[in-house]
Write a protein that holds these residues in place. Structure first.
Motif, PDB file in Angstrom:
ATOM      1  N   LEU A   1      90.769  -1.106  38.507  1.00 41.49           N
ATOM      2  CA  LEU A   1      92.202  -1.083  38.223  1.00 41.49           C
ATOM      3  C   LEU A   1      93.020  -1.216  39.496  1.00 41.49           C
ATOM      4  CD1 LEU A   1      94.470  -0.638  36.151  1.00 41.49           C
ATOM      5  CD2 LEU A   1      94.191   1.823  36.488  1.00 41.49           C
ATOM      6  N   LEU A   2      92.648  -0.498  40.525  1.00 42.41           N
ATOM      7  CA  LEU A   2      93.405  -0.502  41.770  1.00 42.41           C
ATOM      8  C   LEU A   2      93.382  -1.874  42.443  1.00 42.41           C
ATOM      9  CD1 LEU A   2      95.084   1.279  43.641  1.00 42.41           C
ATOM     10  CD2 LEU A   2      92.979   1.937  44.810  1.00 42.41           C
ATOM     11  N   GLN A   3      92.232  -2.526  42.428  1.00 45.25           N
ATOM     12  CA  GLN A   3      92.164  -3.830  43.099  1.00 45.25           C
ATOM     13  C   GLN A   3      92.927  -4.914  42.332  1.00 45.25           C
ATOM     14  OE1 GLN A   3      90.227  -6.848  42.405  1.00 45.25           O
ATOM     15  NE2 GLN A   3      89.694  -6.134  40.346  1.00 45.25           N
ATOM     16  N   ARG A   4      93.194  -4.672  41.047  1.00 41.89           N
ATOM     17  CA  ARG A   4      94.022  -5.609  40.280  1.00 41.89           C
ATOM     18  C   ARG A   4      95.511  -5.379  40.520  1.00 41.89           C
ATOM     19  NH1 ARG A   4      90.523  -4.346  35.833  1.00 41.89           N
ATOM     20  NH2 ARG A   4      92.237  -3.172  34.845  1.00 41.89           N
ATOM     21  N   LYS A   5      95.869  -4.135  40.824  1.00 39.44           N
ATOM     22  CA  LYS A   5      97.279  -3.774  40.926  1.00 39.44           C
ATOM     23  C   LYS A   5      97.837  -3.822  42.344  1.00 39.44           C
ATOM     24  CE  LYS A   5      97.839  -2.669  36.528  1.00 39.44           C
ATOM     25  NZ  LYS A   5      98.820  -3.335  35.644  1.00 39.44           N
TER      26      LYS A   5
END
Length: 301
Positions: free
Chosen positions: A101-105
């Motif tokens: 999730l973090l690497q997408r956001k």
């Protein structure tokens, strides 16, 4: 430091194609624990019904980034003294969805705090950039090969014993010899293992609080600059550690809990920066960023 490499180049860490440039000044790593039992914020990101609250965890990560974190360090297993060891499967369950999730956001650098090769591989596949190994490549012999395969940068920390065997002690002395020499020797061996596996993007961590007496921790903080001889950037993880709580607690009173150790942490972080730390690993990013800015201002005026 690789042959022919100058000090400035050694401070430029290639994190799977992303540059962490420490030659421009120290950086801040924000701690994001997904564990239910960490010593300071354990369980804060868990739902009452069980499992990680991903939305809340993401919000916390984004807040730390806004406050000045260049790296987010995600951990799924507590390393506090006496902490319970968990399975690779459980650690993956606690960390990988958040990394994805973090690497997408965001484009922030993501570190996975693990010593397990199986967890590290899943984290790197999910988009992590660094492996933060508290054991300095001593707990899992398969980890260096995983880091090499994925071209991951590594943080190698000194610890003389596994967290499950550590005990908190208020002893102020040690009969084990010079702490700086022991830490330096250990980290030198860890660096050698990394280089043998063609891993050259290395950060070292002296391991404040890990199997060290109160006095040893302060000696380590005072002599932190001596580790510069290893030719690698230094990470200092001092945030709300017990030895700081012991130092600031009035004699005869119960030791101040982690929630009341922020002023002591800021003081220790500032000393670490003065003594050569390149990265601060912290729970409180905003406060650490202010300390860093004050020191930067001192250099300008």
């Amino acid at each position: 430091m690789k042959s022919g490499e100058d000090a400035s180049t050694a401070l430029q860490i290639n994190c799977r194609g992303r540059l962490l440039d420490l030659s421009s000044g120290p950086k801040i790593m924000g701690i994001l624990n997904t564990t239910p039992d960490s010593f300071f914020d354990g369980g804060s990101l868990h739902k009452k019904s069980g499992g990680i609250d991903l939305d809340r965890a993401l919000d916390h990560a984004l807040e730390m980034i806004r406050e000045g974190a260049s790296i987010i360090d995600i951990g799924g297993e507590s390393s506090r003294p006496g902490a319970e060891k968990i399975s690779v499967r459980e650690e993956i369950k606690r960390t990988i969805p958040l990394i994805e999730l973090l690497q997408r956001k965001t484009d922030v650098l993501i570190s996975i705090d693990t010593y397990k090769a199986g967890v590290a591989e899943k984290a790197l596949q999910a988009g992590a950039h660094l492996i933060n190994d508290i054991s300095g490549f001593t707990f899992d012999a398969a980890l260096p090969a995983v880091c090499r395969h994925y071209s991951a940068a590594v943080i190698l920390m000194h610890t003389p014993v596994k967290p499950q065997s550590m005990l908190w002690s208020t002893d102020t002395g040690s009969d084990k010899g010079d702490i700086l020499a022991r830490v330096s020797c250990f980290l030198e061996q860890s660096i050698a293992v990394a280089e043998k596996n063609s891993i050259h993007d290395i950060i070292i961590d002296p391991g404040f609080g890990f199997g060290k007496s109160v006095e040893e921790n302060f000696r380590l903080l005072d002599g932190l600059s001596s580790l510069k001889t290893l030719g690698r950037p230094i990470l200092a993880g001092l945030s709300r550690k017990s030895f700081l709580g012991y130092a600031v607690t009035p004699e005869g009173e119960e030791m101040l809990p982690p929630s009341e150790r922020l002023p002591a942490t800021i003081t220790a972080d500032t000393i670490a920066l003065i003594n050569g730390a390149n990265i601060l690993r912290v729970h409180d990013v905003k406060e650490a960023a202010q300390s860093l800015r004050v020191l930067e201002a001192m250099k300008r005026f």
